[in-house]
Write a protein that holds these residues in place. Structure first.
Motif, mmCIF file in Angstrom:
data_model
loop_
_atom_site.group_PDB
_atom_site.id
_atom_site.type_symbol
_atom_site.label_atom_id
_atom_site.label_comp_id
_atom_site.label_asym_id
_atom_site.label_seq_id
_atom_site.Cartn_x
_atom_site.Cartn_y
_atom_site.Cartn_z
ATOM 1 N N PHE A 1 -6.013 1.696 -2.461
ATOM 2 C CA PHE A 1 -5.081 2.137 -3.504
ATOM 3 C C PHE A 1 -5.364 1.391 -4.805
ATOM 4 O O PHE A 1 -5.358 1.984 -5.897
ATOM 5 N N LYS A 2 -5.629 0.095 -4.707
ATOM 6 C CA LYS A 2 -5.941 -0.690 -5.898
ATOM 7 C C LYS A 2 -7.231 -0.207 -6.554
ATOM 8 O O LYS A 2 -7.297 -0.054 -7.785
ATOM 9 N N CYS A 3 -8.253 0.046 -5.756
ATOM 10 C CA CYS A 3 -9.523 0.522 -6.308
ATOM 11 C C CYS A 3 -9.369 1.894 -6.962
ATOM 12 O O CYS A 3 -9.963 2.170 -8.010
ATOM 13 N N LEU A 4 -8.558 2.759 -6.361
ATOM 14 C CA LEU A 4 -8.304 4.075 -6.943
ATOM 15 C C LEU A 4 -7.567 3.946 -8.273
ATOM 16 O O LEU A 4 -7.811 4.719 -9.217
ATOM 17 N N ALA A 5 -6.672 2.973 -8.367
ATOM 18 C CA ALA A 5 -5.927 2.769 -9.608
ATOM 19 C C ALA A 5 -6.821 2.258 -10.729
ATOM 20 O O ALA A 5 -6.622 2.590 -11.904
ATOM 21 N N GLY B 1 6.851 15.987 -2.641
ATOM 22 C CA GLY B 1 7.602 14.758 -2.813
ATOM 23 C C GLY B 1 8.665 14.885 -3.881
ATOM 24 O O GLY B 1 8.635 15.789 -4.722
ATOM 25 N N THR B 2 9.573 13.931 -3.855
ATOM 26 C CA THR B 2 10.683 13.912 -4.800
ATOM 27 C C THR B 2 10.309 13.118 -6.050
ATOM 28 O O THR B 2 9.263 12.462 -6.111
ATOM 29 N N ILE B 3 11.188 13.152 -7.050
ATOM 30 C CA ILE B 3 10.976 12.332 -8.246
ATOM 31 C C ILE B 3 10.968 10.853 -7.861
ATOM 32 O O ILE B 3 10.183 10.058 -8.400
ATOM 33 N N ILE B 4 11.822 10.488 -6.913
ATOM 34 C CA ILE B 4 11.841 9.088 -6.451
ATOM 35 C C ILE B 4 10.496 8.720 -5.816
ATOM 36 O O ILE B 4 9.976 7.612 -6.020
ATOM 37 N N ASP B 5 9.894 9.636 -5.033
ATOM 38 C CA ASP B 5 8.580 9.384 -4.436
ATOM 39 C C ASP B 5 7.555 9.062 -5.509
ATOM 40 O O ASP B 5 6.723 8.157 -5.361
ATOM 41 N N LYS B 6 7.608 9.818 -6.608
ATOM 42 C CA LYS B 6 6.614 9.626 -7.664
ATOM 43 C C LYS B 6 6.840 8.310 -8.398
ATOM 44 O O LYS B 6 5.889 7.651 -8.835
ATOM 45 N N LEU B 7 8.096 7.876 -8.479
ATOM 46 C CA LEU B 7 8.391 6.553 -9.015
ATOM 47 C C LEU B 7 7.885 5.471 -8.076
ATOM 48 O O LEU B 7 7.324 4.453 -8.514
ATOM 49 N N LEU B 8 8.043 5.689 -6.781
ATOM 50 C CA LEU B 8 7.563 4.707 -5.804
ATOM 51 C C LEU B 8 6.045 4.567 -5.835
ATOM 52 O O LEU B 8 5.509 3.481 -5.592
ATOM 53 N N ILE B 9 5.337 5.658 -6.128
ATOM 54 C CA ILE B 9 3.881 5.566 -6.279
ATOM 55 C C ILE B 9 3.541 4.641 -7.446
ATOM 56 O O ILE B 9 2.638 3.798 -7.352
ATOM 57 N N ARG C 1 2.415 -3.078 -7.641
ATOM 58 C CA ARG C 1 2.359 -4.091 -6.582
ATOM 59 C C ARG C 1 0.934 -4.474 -6.220
ATOM 60 O O ARG C 1 0.600 -5.667 -6.158
ATOM 61 N N VAL C 2 0.074 -3.490 -5.992
ATOM 62 C CA VAL C 2 -1.288 -3.812 -5.560
ATOM 63 C C VAL C 2 -2.113 -4.408 -6.706
ATOM 64 O O VAL C 2 -2.980 -5.268 -6.474
ATOM 65 N N LEU C 3 -1.845 -3.974 -7.933
ATOM 66 C CA LEU C 3 -2.598 -4.519 -9.069
ATOM 67 C C LEU C 3 -2.222 -5.966 -9.359
ATOM 68 O O LEU C 3 -2.989 -6.689 -10.015
ATOM 69 N N SER C 4 -1.086 -6.396 -8.879
ATOM 70 C CA SER C 4 -0.651 -7.778 -9.113
ATOM 71 C C SER C 4 -1.225 -8.750 -8.085
ATOM 72 O O SER C 4 -1.007 -9.967 -8.199
ATOM 73 N N GLN C 5 -1.949 -8.234 -7.092
ATOM 74 C CA GLN C 5 -2.494 -9.079 -6.027
ATOM 75 C C GLN C 5 -4.010 -9.159 -6.119
ATOM 76 O O GLN C 5 -4.679 -8.201 -6.525
ATOM 77 N N ARG D 1 8.615 2.010 4.980
ATOM 78 C CA ARG D 1 9.413 0.874 4.514
ATOM 79 C C ARG D 1 9.570 0.889 2.994
ATOM 80 O O ARG D 1 10.595 0.448 2.465
ATOM 81 N N THR D 2 8.551 1.390 2.301
ATOM 82 C CA THR D 2 8.615 1.484 0.845
ATOM 83 C C THR D 2 9.667 2.484 0.408
ATOM 84 O O THR D 2 10.218 2.370 -0.696
ATOM 85 N N GLY D 3 9.950 3.456 1.260
ATOM 86 C CA GLY D 3 10.985 4.432 0.958
ATOM 87 C C GLY D 3 10.497 5.826 0.683
ATOM 88 O O GLY D 3 11.275 6.690 0.255
ATOM 89 N N PHE D 4 9.220 6.097 0.923
ATOM 90 C CA PHE D 4 8.684 7.434 0.683
ATOM 91 C C PHE D 4 9.324 8.440 1.644
ATOM 92 O O PHE D 4 9.585 8.133 2.817
#
Length: 481
Positions: free
Chosen positions: A236-240, A163-171, A177-181, A200-203
């Motif tokens: 993803f939220k649980c992993l975080a 992945g790119t640096i942008i991908d890692k920023l998107l992660i 996003r998921v922690l806010s829900q 859609r997220t851009g990965f």
């Protein structure tokens, strides 16, 4: 990597018995239960005596155990019936010659909210994985690390080809996003396939193919990532929030702990149900294969697999069809001398090459040394799919040849094959559209629970058991009023 959890024999030199695979047959009749109102030769009569209880729970997997736990907390008498010789359902462990062999690669995430309420983590003595993974790509391993737990590793991996640096920023943004829900918002949100959400997220295609497909594909047993985005966001939220772990004494320590809190006289092992009669004037009647008749005054909770429940309920209600294909997996175990393990880190290795049949593997004793006898190490390898047309011997050879490219022929050549688990029904298929908040009430006196009713995770199974009891109690209270 079963989170619902994440469940797999060979040459004549092996000392282990073959574990037969389950094959889902579209036109097969259930061998577990039927809802016939009058079982053959077992028609109840007023002169027959019944063993009576408040609630009968059929199936002692995580969902059934959670239901029984809630019933006991409410001081409601119950019987928990299990057709096999132990509790756990798909969450089982075999102990053979000093090795701890979970039936399929299953990781327990400590942030599961329902599990935190029900389980004593200290008693489980959870052993922790490295927070990240090593990705095999272009002939070598590349690290993907959680920056909040392994910042130096994450910093060094910014420019790697996974992945790119942008991908890692998107992660990082996805994490926010998921922690806010809330969990409820996540599980009831608008949904798409996970692959569509990620695009859609851009990965980029590079991180989709080299990380997301093998990593989350291994969790969902779905490398195409067609699984609902609701489940992706929840996991993803649980992993975080939590750690990936294994109990010191195997994954079966989880259901065993739940069962250990129940009244032993309320659990019946080797108690296969033949039929259920919901129309009897005597209440709900459960007929066991041994001829014993049980009567429930409050209702029956079916805590069995989705494919069994669908066959049992066919023509009696509209529970929905089992989505195909069901999620299948194969897990192979190997032993090796502990001083010949090529990597000492407690890390998950995933296949980002886009080639081969191995999806993920790890050295189990790097995470939990108790999984092998002294001087030995345990290797766990997972495939997605059943590979039922490939003989065991050939499958083992293909796996060892493939991993020789990962770790070298000399290292892998010293591994000794132990056992294979082919698991035809590892998880329900949860592609959109889904309803992860299904009503557990089928009809008066009959309720369902299991990971197919909620989310296909350990936590989903536990939640579904609790909700089935709550639905039963709500209905009984309404009837009384």
């Amino acid at each position: 990597m079963s989170v619902a959890a994440l469940s797999f024999p060979l040459s004549s030199s092996s000392n282990f018995k073959t574990c037969k695979s389950f094959k889902l047959l579209p036109n097969a009749t259930s061998q577990q239960i039927s809802l016939d109102s009058s079982p053959p030769n077992k028609t109840p009569s007023s002169s027959q005596s019944f063993k009576k209880t408040g609630v009968i729970v059929v199936g002692a997997g995580l969902a059934g155990l959670a239901a029984a736990t809630r019933l006991q907390a409410e001081n409601i008498p119950f019987l928990l019936l299990e057709a096999s010789d132990a509790v756990g359902g798909r969450v089982r462990t075999d102990f053979v010659d000093g090795f701890t062999l979970d039936r399929g690669f299953q990781i327990f995430i400590t942030a599961y909210p329902e599990a935190r309420k029900l389980l004593d983590y200290d008693s489980l003595d959870l052993q922790t994985f490295y927070s990240g993974a090593k990705v095999f790509y272009d002939g070598r391993f590349h690290t993907v690390a959680d920056p909040l737990r392994h910042f130096p590793d994450a910093l060094q991996s910014l420019t790697n080809p996974i992945g790119t640096i942008i991908d890692k920023l998107l992660i990082a943004l996805t994490r926010i996003r998921v922690l806010s829900q809330s969990d409820y918002d996540i599980l009831t949100a608008d949904e798409v396939q996970t692959i569509d959400l990620l695009r859609r997220t851009g990965f980029s295609d590079s991180i989709l193919d080299r990380f997301f497909r093998p990593f989350f594909g291994g969790i969902f047993f779905d490398r195409e990532l067609e699984t609902t985005s609701r489940l992706f966001d929840f996991v993803f939220k649980c992993l975080a929030l939590g750690e990936n772990t294994l109990p010191k004494n195997g994954i079966s320590a989880i259901p065993q702990q739940l069962a250990g809190k129940l009244n032993p006289s309320s659990i019946g092992l080797n108690s296969r149900v033949a039929s259920i009669d919901c129309e009897s004037e005597d209440g709900v009647i459960v007929n066991l294969e041994n001829g014993e008749l049980l009567r429930s005054d409050l209702g029956v909770i079916l805590a069995i697999e989705e494919y069994e429940a669908a066959k049992i309920l066919a023509g009696k209600t509209v529970p929905g069809l089992v989505k195909m294909p069901v999620r299948s997996t194969v897990c192979l175990y190997f032993s090796v001398d502990s001083d010949r393990v090529p990597v000492k880190d407690p890390v998950l290795f995933i296949n980002g090459s886009g080639r081969g049949i191995v999806n993920n593997m790890f050295f189990a004793t790097n995470v939990a040394p108790s999984y092998a006898p002294p001087g030995k190490a345990l290797v766990s390898v997972s495939l997605i799919g059943l590979y039922d047309s490939v003989p065991d011997q050939e499958l083992v050879e293909r796996v060892m040849n493939e991993l020789s490219d990962w770790f070298g022929e000399v290292a892998v050549g010293s591994w000794r094959y132990l056992r294979m688990y082919r698991i035809g029904f590892a998880q329900p298929n949860q592609c959109p559209p889904t309803n992860l908040m299904k009503d557990p009430r089928v009809k008066p006196g009959l309720y369902i629970c299991g990971d197919y009713v909620t989310s296909a995770t350990f936590d989903g199974a536990l939640v579904s058991g609790r909700r089935a009891v709550e639905a039963l109690l709500k209905h009984r209270a309404t009837v009384k009023v």
